[in-house]
Design an enzyme around this catalytic site. Structure first.
Site, PDB file in Angstrom:
ATOM      1  NE  ARG A 259      85.553  26.726 -25.519  1.00 52.35           N
ATOM      2  CZ  ARG A 259      86.514  26.886 -24.816  1.00 52.35           C
ATOM      3  NH1 ARG A 259      86.529  27.835 -24.116  1.00 52.35           N
ATOM      4  NH2 ARG A 259      87.664  26.116 -25.010  1.00 52.35           N
TER       5      ARG A 259
ATOM      6  NE  ARG B 272      95.792  26.089 -23.651  1.00 52.15           N
ATOM      7  CZ  ARG B 272      94.685  26.801 -23.549  1.00 52.15           C
ATOM      8  NH1 ARG B 272      94.639  27.992 -23.369  1.00 52.15           N
ATOM      9  NH2 ARG B 272      93.451  26.229 -24.181  1.00 52.15           N
TER      10      ARG B 272
ATOM     11  NE  ARG C 140      83.819  26.518 -21.043  1.00 50.30           N
ATOM     12  CZ  ARG C 140      85.011  26.328 -20.902  1.00 50.30           C
ATOM     13  NH1 ARG C 140      85.689  27.421 -20.226  1.00 50.30           N
ATOM     14  NH2 ARG C 140      85.851  25.511 -21.415  1.00 50.30           N
TER      15      ARG C 140
ATOM     16  NE  ARG D  83      89.525  22.088 -24.449  1.00 48.57           N
ATOM     17  CZ  ARG D  83      88.459  22.369 -24.040  1.00 48.57           C
ATOM     18  NH1 ARG D  83      87.224  21.572 -24.548  1.00 48.57           N
ATOM     19  NH2 ARG D  83      87.923  23.240 -23.058  1.00 48.57           N
TER      20      ARG D  83
ATOM     21  CE  LYS E 158      92.656  29.290 -18.475  1.00 47.87           C
ATOM     22  NZ  LYS E 158      91.945  27.976 -18.388  1.00 47.87           N
TER      23      LYS E 158
END
Ligand code: AMP
Length: 216
Positions: free
Chosen positions: A162, A88, A127, A174, A13
């Site tokens: 992260r 969300r 990531r 998550r 995204k």
């Protein structure tokens, strides 16, 4: 044109929104990025948000809604915006509708990026992001490594993982939250006839080009 980016963590995204922003000339608003910037700058909002983010939990709606309302009322959002990471849950989506109705506006498109679960996990684990909050370039150790190890190609800052990507419990939480609270939004926006589904199995540049074609 007001766009919301939908899709689980790791579907791209943020990367796709970053390209769309350039092409459509409207701001890319990532609630996760705003929280991370506040955490880095040790603001009151950052101190509050970090307690939730590190555990993979959602920051309370009142806090997030107020933050988004203030951001989309800024001048650069007059011609539209790309929201990434918001809404969300249904309560946030209803709140967003209210914020926009006050301005005689609405969500014009919800872009839904989809991906196989195995690939989602691999993308989250690999990531890396630029630690410079003004840059925030997103990398992947496998599919989009930096040219020099650990150094952002764009600004030369260190790239980091992260906190919530490095903790397997937070990643699981998550994804659970995504499927229980965020995925139902696809239905919410389907009923409004604004969803465009995109399989996220191509390079982000190609995905963005396909989306631009559709928007035309
Ligand atoms: P993201 O970068 O979108 O994955 O967001 C990172 C974290 O920021 C999430 O796991 C949440 O803890 C928090 N966050 C981001 N957007 C929202 C939102 N719309 N509502 C609540 N928490 C959010």
């Amino acid at each position: 044109m007001n766009i919301v980016m939908m899709g689980a963590q790791g579907t791209g995204k943020g990367t796709v929104a970053g390209i769309l922003k350039q092409k459509l000339n409207i701001p890319h608003i990532s609630t996760g990025d705003i929280f991370r910037k506040n955490i880095q700058e040790e603001t009151e909002l950052g101190k509050l948000a970090t307690q939730y983010i590190d555990k993979g939990q959602l920051v309370p709606d009142e806090v997030t809604n107020a933050m988004v309302k203030s951001r989309i009322n800024e001048l650069d959002c007059e011609n539209g915006f790309i929201l990434d990471g918001y809404p969300r849950n249904i309560a946030q989506a209803e709140e967003l509708d209210k914020m926009l109705e006050e301005k005689n506006k609405k969500v014009d498109y919800a872009i839904n990026l989809t991906l196989e679960m195995e690939e989602i996990m691999s993308r989250i684990i690999n990531r890396r992001i630029c630690s410079n909050s003004e840059c925030k370039e997103i990398y992947n150790l496998v599919s989009k490594p930096t040219k020099a190890p650990g150094i952002c190609d764009k600004c030369g800052s260190e790239i980091v993982q992260r906190v919530d990507d490095s903790d397997s419990e937070a990643v699981k939480k998550r994804l659970d939250t995504y499927f229980s609270q965020t995925a139902p939004l696809i239905d919410f926006y389907n009923k409004k006839g604004v969803v465009y589904k995109v399989e996220s199995n191509k390079p982000p540049k190609d995905l963005a080009e396909g989306i631009i074609e559709f928007l035309k």
